[in-house]
Design a protein around this motif. Structure first.
Motif, PDB file in Angstrom:
ATOM      1  N   THR A 166      15.231   6.793  31.292  1.00  0.00           N
ATOM      2  CA  THR A 166      15.435   8.006  32.081  1.00  0.00           C
ATOM      3  C   THR A 166      14.620   9.170  31.572  1.00  0.00           C
ATOM      4  N   LEU A 167      13.853   8.967  30.513  1.00  0.00           N
ATOM      5  CA  LEU A 167      13.050  10.043  29.962  1.00  0.00           C
ATOM      6  C   LEU A 167      11.992  10.479  30.947  1.00  0.00           C
ATOM      7  N   ALA A 168      11.972  11.741  31.299  1.00  0.00           N
ATOM      8  CA  ALA A 168      10.962  12.257  32.220  1.00  0.00           C
ATOM      9  C   ALA A 168       9.750  12.721  31.431  1.00  0.00           C
ATOM     10  N   LEU A 169       8.572  12.580  32.055  1.00  0.00           N
ATOM     11  CA  LEU A 169       7.350  13.041  31.428  1.00  0.00           C
ATOM     12  C   LEU A 169       7.023  14.440  31.926  1.00  0.00           C
ATOM     13  N   PRO A 207       7.880   5.005  27.782  1.00  0.00           N
ATOM     14  CA  PRO A 207       8.870   4.849  28.848  1.00  0.00           C
ATOM     15  C   PRO A 207       8.260   4.428  30.184  1.00  0.00           C
ATOM     16  N   ALA A 208       7.036   4.914  30.487  1.00  0.00           N
ATOM     17  CA  ALA A 208       6.409   4.540  31.748  1.00  0.00           C
ATOM     18  C   ALA A 208       6.112   3.046  31.790  1.00  0.00           C
ATOM     19  N   ALA A 248       7.648   0.430  34.465  1.00  0.00           N
ATOM     20  CA  ALA A 248       6.771  -0.431  35.248  1.00  0.00           C
ATOM     21  C   ALA A 248       7.138  -1.909  35.082  1.00  0.00           C
ATOM     22  N   LEU A 249       7.445  -2.313  33.858  1.00  0.00           N
ATOM     23  CA  LEU A 249       7.856  -3.701  33.638  1.00  0.00           C
ATOM     24  C   LEU A 249       9.157  -4.011  34.357  1.00  0.00           C
ATOM     25  N   SER A 287      10.342  10.392  40.066  1.00  0.00           N
ATOM     26  CA  SER A 287      11.747  10.065  39.861  1.00  0.00           C
ATOM     27  C   SER A 287      11.943   8.734  39.147  1.00  0.00           C
ATOM     28  N   GLY A 288      10.856   7.951  39.020  1.00  0.00           N
ATOM     29  CA  GLY A 288      10.940   6.654  38.388  1.00  0.00           C
ATOM     30  C   GLY A 288      11.049   5.498  39.354  1.00  0.00           C
TER      31      GLY A 288
END
Length: 531
Positions: free
Chosen positions: A14-17, A32-33, A37-38, A94-95
């Motif tokens: 949930t970590l935002a960049l 985290p990205a 993605a995985l 938002s992920g």
């Protein structure tokens, strides 16, 4: 060492960049990205064409100013690199997943035991290199997935000097079972020189050429398989393979646009025709050259016309080259127009795919295939000096085409319609059946703003007399269907009825059995009396 990740469920991070500008950087294993993605890849196995034995290595990460993430992965299958299997995962800020980008066409499902060993692969790669090898070649087993079906192959790295004197670090991909060379590229990305040429038929064009260490330029396209354009200077090329040299020029400004049996502009059109045909097949179908092996081959202009008796252009698989004769006859231009180039080189594509035998109905299909793709190469070029049409060879013949796909019978010999004896006439004339079908399929029998094409009544033979209305599906879909039928379903002896079935199968694969495109295929063939 680059970390590898097997696709498995991951907790959604949930970590935002927080970035204020687009960022491109090598991804860290715990970024985290990458984890997000995985996770998307796990959830979207069907779309990513993943399955058992697949794992991924992150290669790149771009985070846009709005927080959108783009993570690029290399793919491995059974611990082998998958050439052409890379995928980019695009996520919103938002992920959530936005989409996937990939060119992989089918999931790798193959055994990883090679028939050939690495030494045999190296022998094949050395032979294909065609120059002086400087360092011991290295072969790595891989999955080659740039084509329609993934194959087990060796990626052989060969370093040395090419036949033209240029240094090279080539990747030569060799089928691990047959030993066939599947692909080739170079890690030394030398820039092609860019010249201009005054052509005979399409105005001034841009040409990719090769800068020579001794000064001047060669008409060699280093961006398209090192295709070369040669001047035969009147030599006979029908029997044998006469020696010739690549055309050269001092200032990289080629030709004057003037006709003549020594005109450099013939070479300009030949080089432009090859480049456009290459780009058409590459862009439309992902095909890498005529044999789909990355080879450019040669185009040869100013071949002997046997005292005017032979005014011709032809593709020859033996020398893997395109040949254009000198001009012959008052008022006729050199046969280097774009549609003729596309037509003749498509004979090479047919030879390397369906192999349609050049007699009977299969011979008519062979000729029609070249007419169809020649017309589509011309349309693909979108050159205002040579507007797209369904006429073949009208430029060198001053407006009188070799063939007219709209109504083939207007030449007095070609057939608009199928009838029982059509396979007994010359293949250049029986081709009219499939040419006529394709025009109706692509444009319709009465297209808005285009010439009407009469349909065939049951009693018609060579000349169509009907007035039925058939709606076209558009040239892009029609071309995609025809190419798939040629390369997947047609065989050496396919006749017109079997070609109809092949195109129905191809259209069903691409668009669905009940689609408008498939119904259009059926209607177009019926419009030429093939049911």
């Amino acid at each position: 060492m680059t970390p590898h990740f097997t696709v498995k469920p991951l907790a959604l991070a949930t970590l935002a960049l927080s970035v204020t500008a687009a960022l491109a950087a090598p991804p860290q294993a715990d970024h985290p990205a990458v984890q997000r993605a995985l996770n998307h890849l796990q959830a979207e196995n069907a779309r990513s064409l993943a399955g058992a034995g697949h794992d991924y290595s992150p290669r790149d990460l771009i985070v846009d100013a709005d927080g959108s993430e783009h993570v690029r992965f290399a793919r491995r299958y059974q611990d082998l690199p998958v050439i052409g299997g890379d995928v980019v995962v695009h996520s919103r800020a938002s992920g959530t997943l936005r989409k996937l980008s990939q060119t992989l066409r089918a999931a790798p499902q193959l055994g990883t035991a090679a028939t050939l060993d690495s030494e045999q692969a190296v022998v094949a790669a050395r032979a294909a290199f065609g120059g002086e090898v400087q360092l011991p070649p290295q072969a790595q087993l891989a999955v080659y997935a740039r084509g329609l079906k993934p194959r087990l192959a060796y990626d052989v790295s060969v370093s040395g000097t090419l036949a033209n004197g240029a240094p090279s670090r080539s990747h030569i991909v060799v089928d691990a079972h047959s030993g066939r060379v599947l692909d080739r590229w170079d890690d030394l990305h030398t820039a092609a020189a860019v010249g201009t040429g005054k052509s005979l038929y399409v105005g001034t064009v841009t040409l990719n050429t090769d800068s020579l260490s001794t000064g001047g330029f060669a008409l060699r396209d280093t961006t398209r398989g090192n295709h070369e354009t040669h001047d035969l200077k009147g030599k006979d090329a029908y029997f044998g393979n006469p020696k010739s040299q690549v055309m050269k020029d001092a200032d990289n400004a080629w030709g004057t646009g003037v006709q003549g049996n020594k005109s450099q502009s013939d070479g300009v059109d030949a080089a432009y025709g090859f480049a456009t045909t290459w780009d058409f097949y590459k862009t439309r179908f992902g095909r890498s050259g005529i044999a789909d092996d990355g080879r450019g081959g040669k185009s040869r202009v100013h071949a002997s016309n046997w005292g005017g008796a032979l005014y011709n252009a032809f593709w020859d698989d033996g020398c893997f080259c395109m040949t254009y004769t000198n001009q012959a006859g008052a008022g006729n231009g050199a046969l280097v127009s774009l549609d003729v180039a596309g037509h003749e080189m498509t004979h090479g594509v047919t030879s390397n795919t369906a192999g349609l035998i050049y007699s009977g109905e299969s011979g008519g299909l062979n000729e029609a295939t070249s007419d169809i793709m020649g017309a589509m190469v011309e349309r693909f070029a979108n050159n205002a000096s040579d507007p797209a049409d369904y006429l073949i060879g009208e430029e060198p013949l001053n407006g009188s085409p070799f063939r007219n796909m709209i109504q083939p019978s207007v030449d007095g010999s070609s057939a608009d319609c199928y009838y029982s004896g059509v396979g007994n006439i010359d293949v250049h004339y029986s081709s009219g059946v499939a040419n006529h079908m394709f025009y109706i399929l692509a444009e319709g029998s009465r297209p808005a703003g285009g010439p009407a094409s009469p349909t065939c009544q049951a009693s018609d033979t060579r000349v169509a007399t009907g007035s039925a209305t058939v709606t076209g599906i558009g040239h892009l879909d029609a071309t995609a269907i025809y190419y798939r039928a040629l390369t997947v379903y047609m065989t050496s002896n396919t006749n017109f009825a079997q070609a109809r079935a092949a195109m129905i199968s191809a259209s069903s694969d691409l668009f669905g059995a009940s689609s408008a495109q498939t119904q259009g295929v059926k209607a177009a063939w019926s419009a030429v009396n093939v049911n």
